[in-house]
Design an enzyme around this catalytic site. Sequence first.
Site, PDB file in Angstrom:
ATOM      1  CB  CYS A   1      35.242  -7.403  30.503  1.00  0.00           C
ATOM      2  SG  CYS A   1      36.760  -8.272  30.111  1.00  0.00           S
TER       3      CYS A   1
ATOM      4  N   GLY B   1      24.469 -12.860  27.612  1.00  0.00           N
ATOM      5  CA  GLY B   1      24.867 -14.041  28.396  1.00  0.00           C
ATOM      6  C   GLY B   1      23.655 -14.750  28.995  1.00  0.00           C
TER       7      GLY B   1
ATOM      8  CD  GLU C   1      30.846  -4.056  30.895  1.00  0.00           C
ATOM      9  OE1 GLU C   1      29.899  -4.540  30.266  1.00  0.00           O
ATOM     10  OE2 GLU C   1      31.915  -4.657  31.095  1.00  0.00           O
TER      11      GLU C   1
ATOM     12  N   GLY D   1      30.867 -11.875  26.310  1.00  0.00           N
ATOM     13  CA  GLY D   1      30.070 -10.751  25.826  1.00  0.00           C
ATOM     14  C   GLY D   1      29.311 -10.097  26.965  1.00  0.00           C
ATOM     15  CB  SER D   2      26.554  -7.695  26.876  1.00  0.00           C
ATOM     16  OG  SER D   2      25.621  -8.428  26.111  1.00  0.00           O
TER      17      SER D   2
ATOM     18  CD  GLU E   1      35.418 -15.233  31.684  1.00  0.00           C
ATOM     19  OE1 GLU E   1      35.335 -14.115  32.227  1.00  0.00           O
ATOM     20  OE2 GLU E   1      35.766 -16.243  32.308  1.00  0.00           O
TER      21      GLU E   1
ATOM     22  CE  LYS F   1      27.832 -14.125  16.719  1.00  0.00           C
ATOM     23  NZ  LYS F   1      28.309 -13.027  15.892  1.00  0.00           N
TER      24      LYS F   1
ATOM     25  CB  ILE G   1      32.437   0.546  10.218  1.00  0.00           C
ATOM     26  CG1 ILE G   1      31.047   0.360   9.599  1.00  0.00           C
ATOM     27  CG2 ILE G   1      32.760   2.005  10.386  1.00  0.00           C
ATOM     28  CD1 ILE G   1      30.857   1.021   8.264  1.00  0.00           C
TER      29      ILE G   1
HETATM   30  P1  NAD Z   1      27.420  -8.779  23.008  1.00  0.00           P
HETATM   31  O1  NAD Z   1      26.893  -9.559  24.159  1.00  0.00           O
HETATM   32  O2  NAD Z   1      26.547  -7.792  22.358  1.00  0.00           O
HETATM   33  O3  NAD Z   1      27.902  -9.773  21.842  1.00  0.00           O
HETATM   34  C1  NAD Z   1      28.832 -10.803  22.085  1.00  0.00           C
HETATM   35  C2  NAD Z   1      28.662 -11.862  21.009  1.00  0.00           C
HETATM   36  O4  NAD Z   1      27.389 -12.488  21.180  1.00  0.00           O
HETATM   37  C3  NAD Z   1      28.692 -11.307  19.586  1.00  0.00           C
HETATM   38  O5  NAD Z   1      29.367 -12.216  18.748  1.00  0.00           O
HETATM   39  C4  NAD Z   1      27.213 -11.250  19.236  1.00  0.00           C
HETATM   40  O6  NAD Z   1      26.948 -11.325  17.856  1.00  0.00           O
HETATM   41  C5  NAD Z   1      26.685 -12.489  19.949  1.00  0.00           C
HETATM   42  N1  NAD Z   1      25.241 -12.479  20.214  1.00  0.00           N
HETATM   43  C6  NAD Z   1      24.407 -11.410  20.289  1.00  0.00           C
HETATM   44  N2  NAD Z   1      23.150 -11.819  20.541  1.00  0.00           N
HETATM   45  C7  NAD Z   1      23.188 -13.168  20.643  1.00  0.00           C
HETATM   46  C8  NAD Z   1      22.214 -14.171  20.936  1.00  0.00           C
HETATM   47  N3  NAD Z   1      20.925 -13.858  21.144  1.00  0.00           N
HETATM   48  N4  NAD Z   1      22.603 -15.456  21.008  1.00  0.00           N
HETATM   49  C9  NAD Z   1      23.900 -15.799  20.820  1.00  0.00           C
HETATM   50  N5  NAD Z   1      24.865 -14.895  20.520  1.00  0.00           N
HETATM   51  C10 NAD Z   1      24.522 -13.598  20.447  1.00  0.00           C
HETATM   52  O7  NAD Z   1      28.774  -8.123  23.541  1.00  0.00           O
HETATM   53  P2  NAD Z   1      29.720  -7.086  22.788  1.00  0.00           P
HETATM   54  O8  NAD Z   1      29.003  -5.779  22.759  1.00  0.00           O
HETATM   55  O9  NAD Z   1      30.209  -7.684  21.538  1.00  0.00           O
HETATM   56  O10 NAD Z   1      30.964  -7.017  23.802  1.00  0.00           O
HETATM   57  C11 NAD Z   1      30.991  -6.214  24.930  1.00  0.00           C
HETATM   58  C12 NAD Z   1      30.672  -7.016  26.193  1.00  0.00           C
HETATM   59  O11 NAD Z   1      31.571  -8.122  26.298  1.00  0.00           O
HETATM   60  C13 NAD Z   1      30.876  -6.212  27.445  1.00  0.00           C
HETATM   61  O12 NAD Z   1      29.796  -6.398  28.318  1.00  0.00           O
HETATM   62  C14 NAD Z   1      32.150  -6.804  28.063  1.00  0.00           C
HETATM   63  O13 NAD Z   1      32.250  -6.652  29.447  1.00  0.00           O
HETATM   64  C15 NAD Z   1      32.048  -8.218  27.645  1.00  0.00           C
HETATM   65  N6  NAD Z   1      33.388  -8.846  27.670  1.00  0.00           N
HETATM   66  C16 NAD Z   1      33.715  -9.671  28.719  1.00  0.00           C
HETATM   67  C17 NAD Z   1      34.987 -10.232  28.801  1.00  0.00           C
HETATM   68  C18 NAD Z   1      35.374 -11.127  29.951  1.00  0.00           C
HETATM   69  O14 NAD Z   1      36.394 -11.803  29.833  1.00  0.00           O
HETATM   70  N7  NAD Z   1      34.637 -11.160  31.054  1.00  0.00           N
HETATM   71  C19 NAD Z   1      35.930  -9.970  27.804  1.00  0.00           C
HETATM   72  C20 NAD Z   1      35.565  -9.136  26.745  1.00  0.00           C
HETATM   73  C21 NAD Z   1      34.278  -8.576  26.696  1.00  0.00           C
END
Ligand code: NAD
Length: 487
Positions: free
Chosen positions: A292, A241, A391, A236-237, A258, A183, A31
């Site tokens: 983040c 994580g 956050e 990611g989140s 991260e 991914k 989107i």
């Molecule tokens: P998310 O955790 O929802 O998703 C991150 C990735 O993980 C995506 O590719 C998603 O498809 C994948 N994923 C989801 N479920 C999974 C599972 N069960 N097993 C393996 N992979 C899976 O995060 P988001 O909403 O895409 O991004 C936002 C988050 O990322 C925020 O919390 C932010 O703080 C964090 N972030 C951290 C940094 C850093 O450097 N510390 C940088 C950027 C973003």
Amino acid sequence: MLNTQPCLSESRAGIYINGQWQSASEWLVVINPATEQALARVGAGNAATVKLAVDAASAAFPAWAQSTGATRARCLRAIASGVQTRRQRLIQLQSSNSGKPLSEAALDVDDVISTFEYYADLADTMDAQQDSNVALPSRDFTARLRREPCGVVGLIVPWNFPMVTTAWKLAPALAAGCSVVLKPSEVTPLPELELADIIAQSGLPAGVFNLVCGTGLAVGAPLTSDPRLAKVSFTGSNAVGVQVMQRAAETLKGVSLELGGKSSLLVLAEADLELAVELACAGAFFNAGQMCSATSRVLVAEELAEVFLQRLKARAQAIRVGDPFTAGVEMGPLVNRAQYQRVRQHIAAGLQAGAQLLCGGERPTELAQGYFLQPTIFTDVATDSALWREEIFGPVMCVRTFSSEDEAIALANDSEFGLVASVISRDQAAAERVANAMQAGLVWINAPQVIFVQAAWGGYKQSSIGRELGPWGLQAFQEIKHVIRAS
Ligand code: NAD
């Protein structure tokens, strides 16, 4: 009217394995958050696709691991130069898929170029450093040190800085001699698909780089579980994580994580107020606050508070929110409906809990479509409230005052996160003292959130496990071997 954006309503392959784009039986709809219209549909993988990608990466690993640093450097430079050549297209894709203004997307693309160039330079030094002698306190033995690639690695990235979070993992992994399965986020795969197309033409041997688009459950989870991976590097989140770490633990593979943040910007008593206002707005509203490293907690010395809040409100209300493709727009939409609703719920809960709204909190009246939100500032936010502790990942800033340096430090460090901090003061000694007291991986003094590929990225506490960028980012993908022999 949002009519300046390119129409990209197309189908794109989303699976690249062993040097070939593959067809898919499932699709992701991508989107444009500024228009809420579909930009493209992208082929998506599943557990079977992940297995094929890891097969290819495993087959390609031994030869790539044996390649010279000079060979790896050549491929990395070819990727950097391919990104440079397609810079304009990548900026547009980054803006249309994630909603960030073109000026911010340009910073992302330039960061990707510097990251690949930097790790190319490091790869170039590897051949000379390999097998270096290690001093031992013995005449009977000698030792040499080898740094070897850790193996096949899985790279999983989020949507807020597409391509950048990928480059920070991919460039050092390839420099180290690892083969990879990437991914991208299912929300913003388009910039990564363009990057994959560039990589396909970079001279990298087939199978060294593989990409599988798809959801976290369909692709991320089986990737994390595959016992052939040496490591998973995840951004990611925190919630995901934890799942990644749990799955990785089943086969005792390494993880780099991260994660989230709840960082502070401290306006000390001797601060330049104009600078403080600019940096507070940039720290909380850049990328619509979806960072983040957002400094979403602002702590201001109480003697400055009245004037600071007046100027802060005026500056926040002057931020031009709108179509990311329009020149002069400073803030685009949030990335999708789910994120928009999540942030609005946080705002509603904050109001209900008694926080004072200084400005914002609503959709801009002139923008009926798209996930747009005004820059929002709360004061008198309780330190035990969700607004203060969690956050939010949207353009929401919380301000509190402090009466002493110690109180400011305690308020900033009172968090389960510890990613970054910013300190504003003309008193250099005070600024350095406070910077040293921050439980954070990166502290800026009187500076915007500048990032250099030479400096480490990562945080304390629940923000990170490991560090990216710099030599630390490379070491995350290397094993250390000592060979000791009798002399
Ligand atoms: P998310 O955790 O929802 O998703 C991150 C990735 O993980 C995506 O590719 C998603 O498809 C994948 N994923 C989801 N479920 C999974 C599972 N069960 N097993 C393996 N992979 C899976 O995060 P988001 O909403 O895409 O991004 C936002 C988050 O990322 C925020 O919390 C932010 O703080 C964090 N972030 C951290 C940094 C850093 O450097 N510390 C940088 C950027 C973003």
